[in-house]
Design an enzyme around this catalytic site. Structure first.
Site, PDB file in Angstrom:
ATOM      1  N   LYS A 190       0.953  -1.267  -0.074  1.00 33.63           N
ATOM      2  CA  LYS A 190       0.047   0.097   0.051  1.00 33.63           C
ATOM      3  C   LYS A 190       0.914   1.065   0.253  1.00 33.63           C
ATOM      4  CE  LYS A 190      -3.843  -1.892   2.762  1.00 33.63           C
ATOM      5  NZ  LYS A 190      -4.903  -1.639   1.641  1.00 33.63           N
ATOM      6  N   ARG A 214     -10.388 -11.547   1.718  1.00 39.28           N
ATOM      7  CA  ARG A 214     -11.143 -12.765   1.377  1.00 39.28           C
ATOM      8  C   ARG A 214     -10.466 -13.824   1.554  1.00 39.28           C
ATOM      9  NH1 ARG A 214     -11.527  -9.385  -4.212  1.00 39.28           N
ATOM     10  NH2 ARG A 214     -11.342  -7.569  -2.538  1.00 39.28           N
TER      11      ARG A 214
HETATM   12  N1  BES Z   1      -7.900  -3.930   4.502  1.00 36.78           N
HETATM   13  C1  BES Z   1      -8.383  -3.457   3.026  1.00 36.78           C
HETATM   14  C2  BES Z   1      -9.421  -2.742   2.929  1.00 36.78           C
HETATM   15  C3  BES Z   1      -9.785  -1.388   3.914  1.00 36.78           C
HETATM   16  C4  BES Z   1      -9.556  -0.025   2.958  1.00 36.78           C
HETATM   17  C5  BES Z   1     -10.352  -1.377   5.060  1.00 36.78           C
HETATM   18  C6  BES Z   1      -9.688   0.884   3.664  1.00 36.78           C
HETATM   19  C7  BES Z   1     -10.426  -0.157   5.486  1.00 36.78           C
HETATM   20  C8  BES Z   1     -10.447   0.960   4.741  1.00 36.78           C
HETATM   21  C9  BES Z   1      -8.293  -4.558   2.023  1.00 36.78           C
HETATM   22  O1  BES Z   1      -7.511  -5.772   2.480  1.00 36.78           O
HETATM   23  C10 BES Z   1      -7.863  -4.149   0.955  1.00 36.78           C
HETATM   24  O2  BES Z   1      -6.595  -4.049   0.771  1.00 36.78           O
HETATM   25  N2  BES Z   1      -8.473  -4.287  -0.170  1.00 36.78           N
HETATM   26  C11 BES Z   1      -8.208  -3.919  -1.363  1.00 36.78           C
HETATM   27  C12 BES Z   1      -9.022  -4.861  -2.643  1.00 36.78           C
HETATM   28  C13 BES Z   1      -8.297  -4.795  -3.906  1.00 36.78           C
HETATM   29  C14 BES Z   1      -6.615  -5.067  -3.814  1.00 36.78           C
HETATM   30  C15 BES Z   1      -9.011  -5.844  -4.606  1.00 36.78           C
HETATM   31  C16 BES Z   1      -9.069  -2.637  -1.810  1.00 36.78           C
HETATM   32  O3  BES Z   1      -9.981  -2.473  -1.133  1.00 36.78           O
HETATM   33  O4  BES Z   1      -8.211  -1.615  -2.390  1.00 36.78           O
HETATM   34 MN    MN Z   2      -5.447  -5.424   2.032  1.00 36.63          MN
END
Ligand code: BES
Ligand code: MN
Ligand code: ZN
Length: 500
Positions: A278, A352
């Site tokens: 990230k 997931r």
């Molecule tokens: N933990 C994150 C989602 C999240 C984002 C929680 C903001 C709380 C606040 C999750 O694991 C994630 O990174 N999801 C990705 C999925 C994508 C790579 C398909 C996302 O939402 O960008």
């Molecule tokens: Mn994530």
């Protein structure tokens, strides 16, 4: 805080503060009840020049020689017709903060007139206790300056007047249980990731189980290997802190035939994104990526305290998602507990993967309902913001129940579609499935579609994406900044409805 009910009169009950709810009538404070307490003339004088309109959450502290408490806190309720359960919580939250700032240790709460509210005394007490407890939930446990100030206010007393104290007592007990579950969830979410690794999560779950009379089983890496949990193991393999699967069991004392409900919560104790790292800005907030785990553990506490007639299982897959030489890479194919293969296109779509194995594990016990809660997608935050969780699922009754529970707890949910088209988008090229599909399109929905591949065709299942409401640096009337505890009360209330 200690909550009691008393039938003594407001005038001569010893305390530091008397809280007196005031409703609005035609946009003006309705002073009739206050006039009964103080007389017509001094009730008018009390408000003169104050600008107090009695709108909901408005407060006016007034010194008074007429009551033994010495201070009256007029607390605005707004128009009686507009008062709902959340109004009570918010007012109680504001009152608690005010009482704290006045260093009032003992607080009396005058019950509003029975006719002025559209709900009963039990409900009033429950929501009041919840609101006050939640508003003063402590943060900052890791500051070195630990002045040992006792909790203020310490003792709360509802003044029942001529009404039945039993209903108030029952409401108080429920409110305390719901607040305790919420506060547990907040504490967990607020813990820094070096204080809450997957192993720490397991020891906290064990502690909870011991305190509340549940059983607790923790699977380590060798056990998960035996069960082919490639999702949890894959996400955890890039971290020094190994993953765990936690399973808590609460058994109804009443009947072995009570409904079987399973709650599953995403417990990523830190989500760096892994190799699909990230961006740096805001990455600290990913300590809160175990909000789903916190919610289901909080719900377990509530269910146990209320001794609900249910056989509840709570499952927490927990891992730390880190980049490392040993970490899962984009294009790796992993095999999940049900044998399905998944290509990891993006290691940041890790929630997931751990939930998939946990859902397979949940299915083994053949529960009547499965509900999972997870901070699963940024897409859900974009779609619904931070005041609603996304709700998807396979069963109309379960969806309806969660919507009702959301309305009552004000942990609100919005029903989103779960459709075949989105399942198709998650089909893999080199494997059965891939953990991303459709790019940014419908991200919350494709994530749910992926999860549905790990739930039996005839299982009533719902998925609650709490990425938005789980964490906020903006404080509110009932919540300091940080973890909101979102989901604990929602899920416990849903269980309560399902078994009633
Ligand atoms: N933990 C994150 C989602 C999240 C984002 C929680 C903001 C709380 C606040 C999750 O694991 C994630 O990174 N999801 C990705 C999925 C994508 C790579 C398909 C996302 O939402 O960008
Ligand atoms: Mn994530
Ligand atoms: Zn995550």
């Amino acid at each position: 805080m200690r909550w009691t009910v008393s039938s003594t009169a407001a005038i001569d009950t010893a305390a530091d503060l008397l809280v007196f709810p005031v409703f609005q009538k035609n946009d003006e404070p309705d002073l009739k009840p206050l006039a009964v307490l103080l007389g017509k003339k001094s009730s008018k004088q009390t408000l003169a020049g104050s600008g107090f309109t009695a709108k909901a959450e408005a407060l006016l502290p007034v010194p008074s020689a007429d009551v033994k408490a010495g201070w009256i806190l007029l607390s605005g309720m707004g128009a009686a017709d507009d008062v709902d359960l959340e109004t009570i919580r918010k007012v109680a939250g504001r009152v608690a903060a005010q009482a704290k700032s006045m260093k009032a240790a003992r607080v009396l709460v005058q019950l509003p007139d029975a006719k002025s509210l559209p709900f009963d005394d039990k409900t009033f007490a429950r929501c009041w206790v919840e609101g006050a407890e939640m508003a003063l939930s402590p943060i900052g446990a890791l500051k070195s300056d630990k002045k040992k100030t006792p909790t203020t206010p310490r003792e709360w007393k509802f003044l029942a007047g001529g009404r039945k104290p039993a209903a108030l007592r029952a409401g108080t007990a429920e409110g305390e249980a719901f607040a305790a579950g919420c506060l547990l969830a907040r504490d967990l979410v607020n813990l820094p990731p070096n204080y809450l690794t997957p192993i720490d999560m397991a020891s906290r779950a064990r502690k909870l189980a011991k305190a509340e009379g549940l059983t607790c089983k923790v699977l380590g890496v060798p056990e998960m290997k035996k069960l082919n949990m490639g999702g949890i193991l894959g996400v955890g393999q890039g971290s020094m802190n190994p993953p765990r699967l936690i399973a808590l069991d609460y058994k109804s004392a009443k009947s072995a035939k009570a409904p079987k409900i399973t709650l599953v919560g995403k417990g990523v104790t830190f989500d760096s994104g892994g190799i699909s790292l990230k961006p740096g800005a805001g990455m600290d907030e990913m300590k809160a990526d175990m909000g789903g785990a916190a919610a289901v553990l909080g719900a377990a506490l509530i269910v146990a305290r209320l001794k609900l007639p249910v056989n509840l299982q709570v499952i927490v897959p927990t891992a730390e998602n880190m980049p490392d030489g040993a970490a899962v890479k984009p294009a790796d194919v992993i095999t999940m507990a049900n044998g399905k293969t998944v290509e990891v296109l993006n290691t940041d779509a890790e929630g997931r993967l751990i939930l998939a194995d946990a859902l397979c594990y949940a299915e083994k016990r053949d529960p009547d309902y499965i509900i999972d809660a997870a901070t699963l997608t940024g897409a859900c935050v974009v779609a619904l913001g931070s005041h609603f969780a996304g709700l998807m699922g396979t069963d109309g009754e379960l969806i309806k129940t969660l919507r009702q529970a959301g309305g009552e707890t004000f942990e609100r949910v919005w029903h989103l579609p779960l459709i075949e088209e989105h399942k198709k988008m998650m089909a893999g090229t080199w494997s059965d499935l891939q953990n991303m599909g459709g790019g940014r399109e419908g991200g919350a929905l494709t994530a749910a579609a992926f999860l549905s591949e790990f739930v039996g065709d005839d299982t009533a299942w719902a998925h609650v994406d709490i990425a938005g409401p789980s964490y906020s640096m903006k404080p509110s009337a009932t919540c300091p900044k940080g973890g909101s505890g979102f989901g604990a009360r929602l899920l416990a209330r849903a269980v309560q409805i399902l078994v009633s």
